[in-house]
Design a protein around this motif. Structure first.
Motif, PDB file in Angstrom:
ATOM      1  N   GLY A  80      91.959   1.425  34.336  1.00 20.03           N
ATOM      2  CA  GLY A  80      90.585   0.535  33.438  1.00 20.03           C
ATOM      3  C   GLY A  80      90.875  -0.314  34.951  1.00 20.03           C
ATOM      4  O   GLY A  80      89.781  -1.709  35.198  1.00 20.03           O
ATOM      5  N   LEU A  81      91.196  -0.213  35.811  1.00 19.69           N
ATOM      6  CA  LEU A  81      90.809  -1.167  37.382  1.00 19.69           C
ATOM      7  C   LEU A  81      90.182  -0.390  38.408  1.00 19.69           C
ATOM      8  O   LEU A  81      90.274   0.503  38.326  1.00 19.69           O
ATOM      9  N   ALA A  82      90.347  -1.121  39.990  1.00 18.43           N
ATOM     10  CA  ALA A  82      89.291  -0.398  40.974  1.00 18.43           C
ATOM     11  C   ALA A  82      90.087   1.022  41.057  1.00 18.43           C
ATOM     12  O   ALA A  82      91.144   1.389  40.873  1.00 18.43           O
ATOM     13  N   LYS A  83      88.798   2.233  41.648  1.00 20.19           N
ATOM     14  CA  LYS A  83      89.106   2.919  41.685  1.00 20.19           C
ATOM     15  C   LYS A  83      88.845   3.163  43.290  1.00 20.19           C
ATOM     16  O   LYS A  83      89.363   2.020  44.106  1.00 20.19           O
ATOM     17  N   MET A  84      89.556   4.060  43.546  1.00 19.09           N
ATOM     18  CA  MET A  84      90.720   4.189  44.984  1.00 19.09           C
ATOM     19  C   MET A  84      89.677   5.074  45.830  1.00 19.09           C
ATOM     20  O   MET A  84      87.822   5.872  44.846  1.00 19.09           O
ATOM     21  N   PRO A  85      88.625   4.524  47.265  1.00 21.74           N
ATOM     22  CA  PRO A  85      87.422   5.836  47.672  1.00 21.74           C
ATOM     23  C   PRO A  85      87.845   7.318  47.825  1.00 21.74           C
ATOM     24  O   PRO A  85      88.933   7.988  47.964  1.00 21.74           O
ATOM     25  N   SER A  86      87.007   7.922  48.094  1.00 22.14           N
ATOM     26  CA  SER A  86      87.037   9.256  47.718  1.00 22.14           C
ATOM     27  C   SER A  86      85.863   9.548  48.323  1.00 22.14           C
ATOM     28  O   SER A  86      84.583   9.749  48.486  1.00 22.14           O
ATOM     29  N   PRO A  87      86.061  10.751  49.471  1.00 19.19           N
ATOM     30  CA  PRO A  87      84.372  11.491  50.449  1.00 19.19           C
ATOM     31  C   PRO A  87      83.997  11.933  49.402  1.00 19.19           C
ATOM     32  O   PRO A  87      82.998  12.321  49.850  1.00 19.19           O
ATOM     33  N   ILE A  88      84.046  11.980  47.719  1.00 18.83           N
ATOM     34  CA  ILE A  88      83.813  13.103  47.137  1.00 18.83           C
ATOM     35  C   ILE A  88      82.477  12.366  46.111  1.00 18.83           C
ATOM     36  O   ILE A  88      83.912  11.643  45.155  1.00 18.83           O
TER      37      ILE A  88
ATOM     38  N   PRO B 196      79.762   3.815  27.777  1.00 17.47           N
ATOM     39  CA  PRO B 196      78.652   2.831  28.208  1.00 17.47           C
ATOM     40  C   PRO B 196      78.563   1.929  26.826  1.00 17.47           C
ATOM     41  O   PRO B 196      78.649   0.358  26.353  1.00 17.47           O
ATOM     42  N   SER B 197      78.459   2.914  25.748  1.00 15.63           N
ATOM     43  CA  SER B 197      78.268   2.113  24.818  1.00 15.63           C
ATOM     44  C   SER B 197      80.038   1.790  23.708  1.00 15.63           C
ATOM     45  O   SER B 197      79.790   1.161  22.578  1.00 15.63           O
ATOM     46  N   TYR B 198      80.999   1.578  24.276  1.00 11.40           N
ATOM     47  CA  TYR B 198      82.226   1.245  23.792  1.00 11.40           C
ATOM     48  C   TYR B 198      82.147   0.491  23.925  1.00 11.40           C
ATOM     49  O   TYR B 198      82.089  -0.729  24.892  1.00 11.40           O
ATOM     50  N   ILE B 199      82.864  -0.868  22.613  1.00 12.12           N
ATOM     51  CA  ILE B 199      83.233  -2.148  22.103  1.00 12.12           C
ATOM     52  C   ILE B 199      84.539  -1.494  22.973  1.00 12.12           C
ATOM     53  O   ILE B 199      86.439  -2.092  21.573  1.00 12.12           O
ATOM     54  N   SER B 200      85.454  -2.768  23.917  1.00 18.08           N
ATOM     55  CA  SER B 200      86.973  -2.832  23.727  1.00 18.08           C
ATOM     56  C   SER B 200      87.384  -3.575  22.813  1.00 18.08           C
ATOM     57  O   SER B 200      86.697  -5.053  22.676  1.00 18.08           O
ATOM     58  N   ARG B 201      88.878  -3.550  22.734  1.00 11.34           N
ATOM     59  CA  ARG B 201      89.566  -4.116  21.332  1.00 11.34           C
ATOM     60  C   ARG B 201      89.905  -5.477  22.168  1.00 11.34           C
ATOM     61  O   ARG B 201      91.175  -5.760  22.126  1.00 11.34           O
ATOM     62  N   GLY B 202      89.993  -5.115  23.668  1.00 16.46           N
ATOM     63  CA  GLY B 202      90.970  -6.093  24.398  1.00 16.46           C
ATOM     64  C   GLY B 202      91.304  -5.330  25.862  1.00 16.46           C
ATOM     65  O   GLY B 202      91.995  -4.191  25.391  1.00 16.46           O
ATOM     66  N   PRO B 203      92.128  -6.159  27.068  1.00 18.10           N
ATOM     67  CA  PRO B 203      92.487  -5.293  28.494  1.00 18.10           C
ATOM     68  C   PRO B 203      94.087  -4.799  27.417  1.00 18.10           C
ATOM     69  O   PRO B 203      94.374  -3.425  28.039  1.00 18.10           O
ATOM     70  N   VAL B 204      94.431  -5.666  26.915  1.00 24.14           N
ATOM     71  CA  VAL B 204      96.195  -4.986  26.579  1.00 24.14           C
ATOM     72  C   VAL B 204      96.152  -4.082  26.067  1.00 24.14           C
ATOM     73  O   VAL B 204      96.791  -2.733  25.652  1.00 24.14           O
TER      74      VAL B 204
END
Length: 329
Positions: free
Chosen positions: A96-104, A117-125
């Protein structure tokens, strides 16, 4: 000179004995610690180590997923278990956190997995816990379920159909595309044939059923207006009960056209109708995902183009059931 050589070998012998004695002591100490260790703690340590390796592999290299719906038939079937290449587009640093860079970057026609995109999160934990358990059990256990006990679609697996600059429109369930920098429209099926791609577009609704479906959409518009539905439209509504997988976009377009014609002063209906008449444009940094089974897929036609940063991996292979083992095309 001879005496010096003797002294050198004597010192070498003493040093060798010291090193070997120290190694024996270290081994003996390890064995004593192993004997004294609680067998439960020993088992727990082995489990934690194995779990760590599984999490590492799932997070950064290959992750297992199960196909929950028929949106990718016949490429992927309900219940197929697949491995997703997480490394190719750059894995997330942590779930759920930042992605590492990739040339592809995702290419047209890739099978991609991305955050819904339509998913409603129940919280980060909860999200992190769900993903860890899902990865540890190799997709066998999913704690994220709805009130009916069905898994909630946190991630979706679709085909990357549209790239930045592309423009798409639908005509009775069939897609037309105008590629970036071009003026002419081309049927999607013709383009697939030109590229000699192996997959096919699946349709569950017959072309002959569209007139009745569109009339049912108009009837829904009359009902929204609070007006009595004409008899011929009522008949159409009844006949659509036999359509098991109706094209909801075509139904909605007919409903909105009825509402706009009845209330042309209400810009709301004109705005909603524009998506159906003007189609979808893919901005820079986004991708347009679609299911191969067009009449049974919640995809970019409903939630729009997806950010490249939300694409988590590429479908690599089916590993279960055994009869379907093979690469994903």
């Amino acid at each position: 000179m001879v005496q010096k050589q003797i002294d050198f070998f004597d010192r070498l012998q003493v040093l060798t004995e010291v090193v070997l004695t120290r190694r024996k002591q270290i081994r003996r100490i390890k064995k004593e610690k192993q004997k004294a260790k609680n067998p439960i703690l020993d088992w727990l340590e082995a489990f934690v180590w194995a779990a760590g390796m599984v999490l590492l592999a799932n997070q950064y290299f290959l992750q297992a997923y199960v196909i929950p719906s028929g949106s990718m038939i016949n490429t992927l079937l309900i219940g197929d278990r697949i491995f997703v290449n997480k490394l190719i587009y750059g894995p997330e640093l942590l779930p759920g956190l930042a992605k590492m860079p990739s040339p592809i970057k995702p290419a047209r026609n890739d099978i991609i997995i991305f955050e819904n995109p339509s998913y409603i999160s129940r919280g980060p934990v909860f999200d992190v816990a769900q993903r860890i358990i899902f990865m540890l059990t190799i997709s066998l256990v999913d704690i994220d379920r709805d009130e009916t006990g069905q898994p909630r679609a946190h991630f979706l697996i679709k085909r990357a159909v549209g790239m930045s600059g592309d423009h798409f429109i639908m005509e009775r369930g069939e897609m037309k595309v105008r590629f970036a920098g071009e003026l002419r429209w081309i049927d999607e099926r013709d383009f697939i044939a030109q590229q000699s791609w192996r997959h096919s577009i699946s349709r569950l609704m017959e072309a002959t059923q569209y007139p009745a479906l569109e009339m049912a959409g108009k009837a829904a518009g009359w009902m929204d207006l609070g007006l009595p539905v004409p008899e011929h439209l009522q008949t159409a509504m009844t006949s659509t009960n036999n359509i098991h997988y109706p094209d909801y976009l075509a139904h909605e377009k007919a409903r909105l056209e009825t509402l706009r014609n009845a209330m042309p002063h209400d810009r709301r209906y004109a705005t909603l109708l524009a998506r159906h008449s003007l189609g979808w444009y893919v901005p820079d940094g986004r991708i347009f995902p679609l299911g191969d089974n067009r009449d049974n897929s919640r995809d970019g036609r409903y939630f729009g183009p997806v950010r490249l940063s939300k694409v988590l991996g590429k479908g690599a292979m089916i590993f279960w059931p055994l009869a379907r083992i093979g690469s994903i095309k």
